[in-house]
Design a protein around this motif. Structure first.
Motif, PDB file in Angstrom:
ATOM      1  N   TRP A   9       0.789  -1.236   0.000  1.00  0.00           N
ATOM      2  CA  TRP A   9       0.000   0.000   0.000  1.00  0.00           C
ATOM      3  C   TRP A   9       0.822   1.287   0.000  1.00  0.00           C
ATOM      4  O   TRP A   9       0.445   2.273  -0.603  1.00  0.00           O
ATOM      5  N   VAL A  10       1.967   1.264   0.665  1.00  0.00           N
ATOM      6  CA  VAL A  10       2.727   2.508   0.834  1.00  0.00           C
ATOM      7  C   VAL A  10       3.824   2.667  -0.231  1.00  0.00           C
ATOM      8  O   VAL A  10       4.487   3.696  -0.289  1.00  0.00           O
ATOM      9  N   SER A  11       3.981   1.678  -1.080  1.00  0.00           N
ATOM     10  CA  SER A  11       5.031   1.743  -2.107  1.00  0.00           C
ATOM     11  C   SER A  11       4.608   2.650  -3.266  1.00  0.00           C
ATOM     12  O   SER A  11       3.629   2.369  -3.958  1.00  0.00           O
ATOM     13  N   PRO A  12       5.370   3.734  -3.497  1.00  0.00           N
ATOM     14  CA  PRO A  12       5.021   4.604  -4.631  1.00  0.00           C
ATOM     15  C   PRO A  12       5.171   3.887  -5.972  1.00  0.00           C
ATOM     16  O   PRO A  12       4.513   4.224  -6.941  1.00  0.00           O
ATOM     17  N   PHE A  13       6.017   2.857  -5.992  1.00  0.00           N
ATOM     18  CA  PHE A  13       6.247   2.122  -7.243  1.00  0.00           C
ATOM     19  C   PHE A  13       5.024   1.277  -7.595  1.00  0.00           C
ATOM     20  O   PHE A  13       4.657   1.161  -8.766  1.00  0.00           O
ATOM     21  N   CYS A  14       4.369   0.737  -6.569  1.00  0.00           N
ATOM     22  CA  CYS A  14       3.102   0.025  -6.797  1.00  0.00           C
ATOM     23  C   CYS A  14       1.996   0.999  -7.209  1.00  0.00           C
ATOM     24  O   CYS A  14       1.170   0.679  -8.068  1.00  0.00           O
ATOM     25  N   MET A  15       2.004   2.186  -6.592  1.00  0.00           N
ATOM     26  CA  MET A  15       0.982   3.195  -6.935  1.00  0.00           C
ATOM     27  C   MET A  15       1.042   3.549  -8.423  1.00  0.00           C
ATOM     28  O   MET A  15       0.017   3.763  -9.060  1.00  0.00           O
ATOM     29  N   ARG A  16       2.250   3.612  -8.973  1.00  0.00           N
ATOM     30  CA  ARG A  16       2.402   3.930 -10.414  1.00  0.00           C
ATOM     31  C   ARG A  16       1.599   2.965 -11.273  1.00  0.00           C
ATOM     32  O   ARG A  16       0.886   3.372 -12.193  1.00  0.00           O
ATOM     33  N   LYS A  18      -0.896   0.974 -10.427  1.00  0.00           N
ATOM     34  CA  LYS A  18      -2.347   1.056 -10.197  1.00  0.00           C
ATOM     35  C   LYS A  18      -2.935   2.304 -10.857  1.00  0.00           C
ATOM     36  O   LYS A  18      -4.018   2.240 -11.446  1.00  0.00           O
ATOM     37  N   ILE A  19      -2.215   3.417 -10.792  1.00  0.00           N
ATOM     38  CA  ILE A  19      -2.706   4.653 -11.442  1.00  0.00           C
ATOM     39  C   ILE A  19      -2.771   4.457 -12.953  1.00  0.00           C
ATOM     40  O   ILE A  19      -3.755   4.845 -13.598  1.00  0.00           O
ATOM     41  N   ALA A  20      -1.745   3.832 -13.533  1.00  0.00           N
ATOM     42  CA  ALA A  20      -1.738   3.585 -14.984  1.00  0.00           C
ATOM     43  C   ALA A  20      -2.928   2.711 -15.385  1.00  0.00           C
ATOM     44  O   ALA A  20      -3.614   2.991 -16.375  1.00  0.00           O
ATOM     45  N   LEU A  21      -3.201   1.676 -14.601  1.00  0.00           N
ATOM     46  CA  LEU A  21      -4.348   0.797 -14.905  1.00  0.00           C
ATOM     47  C   LEU A  21      -5.668   1.552 -14.758  1.00  0.00           C
ATOM     48  O   LEU A  21      -6.584   1.382 -15.573  1.00  0.00           O
ATOM     49  N   THR A  38       8.476   1.218 -13.854  1.00  0.00           N
ATOM     50  CA  THR A  38       8.513   2.013 -15.091  1.00  0.00           C
ATOM     51  C   THR A  38       8.329   1.114 -16.315  1.00  0.00           C
ATOM     52  O   THR A  38       7.622   1.474 -17.267  1.00  0.00           O
ATOM     53  N   THR A  39       8.924  -0.067 -16.267  1.00  0.00           N
ATOM     54  CA  THR A  39       8.754  -1.058 -17.343  1.00  0.00           C
ATOM     55  C   THR A  39       7.290  -1.482 -17.438  1.00  0.00           C
ATOM     56  O   THR A  39       6.730  -1.588 -18.538  1.00  0.00           O
ATOM     57  N   ILE A  40       6.658  -1.693 -16.273  1.00  0.00           N
ATOM     58  CA  ILE A  40       5.251  -2.126 -16.252  1.00  0.00           C
ATOM     59  C   ILE A  40       4.345  -1.038 -16.832  1.00  0.00           C
ATOM     60  O   ILE A  40       3.446  -1.330 -17.631  1.00  0.00           O
ATOM     61  N   VAL A  41       4.590   0.234 -16.459  1.00  0.00           N
ATOM     62  CA  VAL A  41       3.757   1.341 -16.967  1.00  0.00           C
ATOM     63  C   VAL A  41       3.891   1.439 -18.495  1.00  0.00           C
ATOM     64  O   VAL A  41       2.907   1.643 -19.204  1.00  0.00           O
ATOM     65  N   SER A  42       5.119   1.256 -19.010  1.00  0.00           N
ATOM     66  CA  SER A  42       5.325   1.250 -20.474  1.00  0.00           C
ATOM     67  C   SER A  42       4.533   0.117 -21.135  1.00  0.00           C
ATOM     68  O   SER A  42       3.909   0.302 -22.183  1.00  0.00           O
ATOM     69  N   VAL A  93       5.112  10.686 -17.504  1.00  0.00           N
ATOM     70  CA  VAL A  93       5.994  11.233 -16.458  1.00  0.00           C
ATOM     71  C   VAL A  93       5.188  11.569 -15.198  1.00  0.00           C
ATOM     72  O   VAL A  93       5.660  11.363 -14.077  1.00  0.00           O
ATOM     73  N   ASP A  94       3.976  12.052 -15.394  1.00  0.00           N
ATOM     74  CA  ASP A  94       3.103  12.343 -14.245  1.00  0.00           C
ATOM     75  C   ASP A  94       2.803  11.066 -13.448  1.00  0.00           C
ATOM     76  O   ASP A  94       2.842  11.076 -12.214  1.00  0.00           O
ATOM     77  N   VAL A  95       2.533   9.973 -14.168  1.00  0.00           N
ATOM     78  CA  VAL A  95       2.256   8.682 -13.520  1.00  0.00           C
ATOM     79  C   VAL A  95       3.473   8.224 -12.716  1.00  0.00           C
ATOM     80  O   VAL A  95       3.348   7.696 -11.608  1.00  0.00           O
ATOM     81  N   ILE A  96       4.670   8.443 -13.268  1.00  0.00           N
ATOM     82  CA  ILE A  96       5.914   8.029 -12.611  1.00  0.00           C
ATOM     83  C   ILE A  96       6.195   8.901 -11.382  1.00  0.00           C
ATOM     84  O   ILE A  96       6.650   8.412 -10.343  1.00  0.00           O
TER      85      ILE A  96
END
Length: 220
Positions: free
Chosen positions: A12-19, A21-24, A70-74, A154-157
């Protein structure tokens, strides 16, 4: 808008996980979030899906794992192309990847130097953090978002990392809004988006988590 089963191994607190979820959310993709217990023991699925780093996030798409946010968001942007996160032109995409890489290399480390400080936070740690934000303000220019008029790659990241800024401000004794007003205005604009607001946790809860982390690491 489904293209098979989508699972996110999450914390829940990981900003990398948030990226991820926001992209999805931006793409309107339904997914199942599976919260990992990173302190009590990582799941077999996580260890099997990411044997190299054994870290979240992991995206499982029809059972196939992908690691590194970042790879996942791409990947999400390619598989579900609408609405696009990356710009249409090659130069714009390259610029977006440059800034995403800059954010990956700089921001979380600078955040860590502040919250991991023993005693008074060194001025140099604060200056380094604020200098990075000022460089990002330069990239933002007069635009609403990093990519222009619309919320993009970049905003998502970047935006999930700001969920830790309240903790940094508390430990560092400064306000991002006072030092970097343009960056602060961008943060507020992003937080007005439903895809962001529903994913970013309460900054006060993040602050409490950071206090717990400090105790675990023996920092007083």
């Amino acid at each position: 808008m489904s293209k098979g089963e989508v699972v996110v191994l999450d914390f829940w607190v990981s900003p990398f996980c948030m990226r991820v979820k926001i992209a999805l959310e931006e793409k309107g993709v339904e997914y199942e979030g599976r919260e990992e217990d990173l302190f009590g023991g990582k799941s077999e699925l996580l260890l099997k899906s990411n044997p190299i780093y054994q870290k979240v996030p992991v995206l499982l798409h029809n059972g196939k794992p992908l690691c590194e946010s970042t790879t996942i968001v791409s990947y999400i942007d390619e598989v579900w192309p609408s609405p696009p996160l990356l710009p249409p032109c090659a130069y714009g995409r390259a610029q977006a990847r440059f800034w995403a890489d800059f954010i990956d290399k700089k921001v979380f480390d600078a955040v860590g130097k502040i919250w991991r400080s023993k005693g008074k936070v060194a001025e140099s740690a604060k200056e380094e953090f604020l200098e990075i934000l000022k460089q990002l303000e330069g990239a933002l220019g007069e635009k609403d978002y990093f990519g222009g008029d619309s919320f993009g790659f970049v905003d998502v990241i970047a935006i999930p990392l700001t969920s830790w800024f309240h903790a940094v401000e508390k430990f560092g004794g400064f306000k991002v809004e006072d030092e970097c007003p343009k960056f602060s205005a961008w943060m507020k604009k992003c937080m007005q988006k439903e895809s962001v607001a529903k994913i970013i946790p309460d900054p006060e809860k993040v602050y409490e988590f950071v206090i717990m982390m400090r105790k675990m690491q023996g920092i007083e």
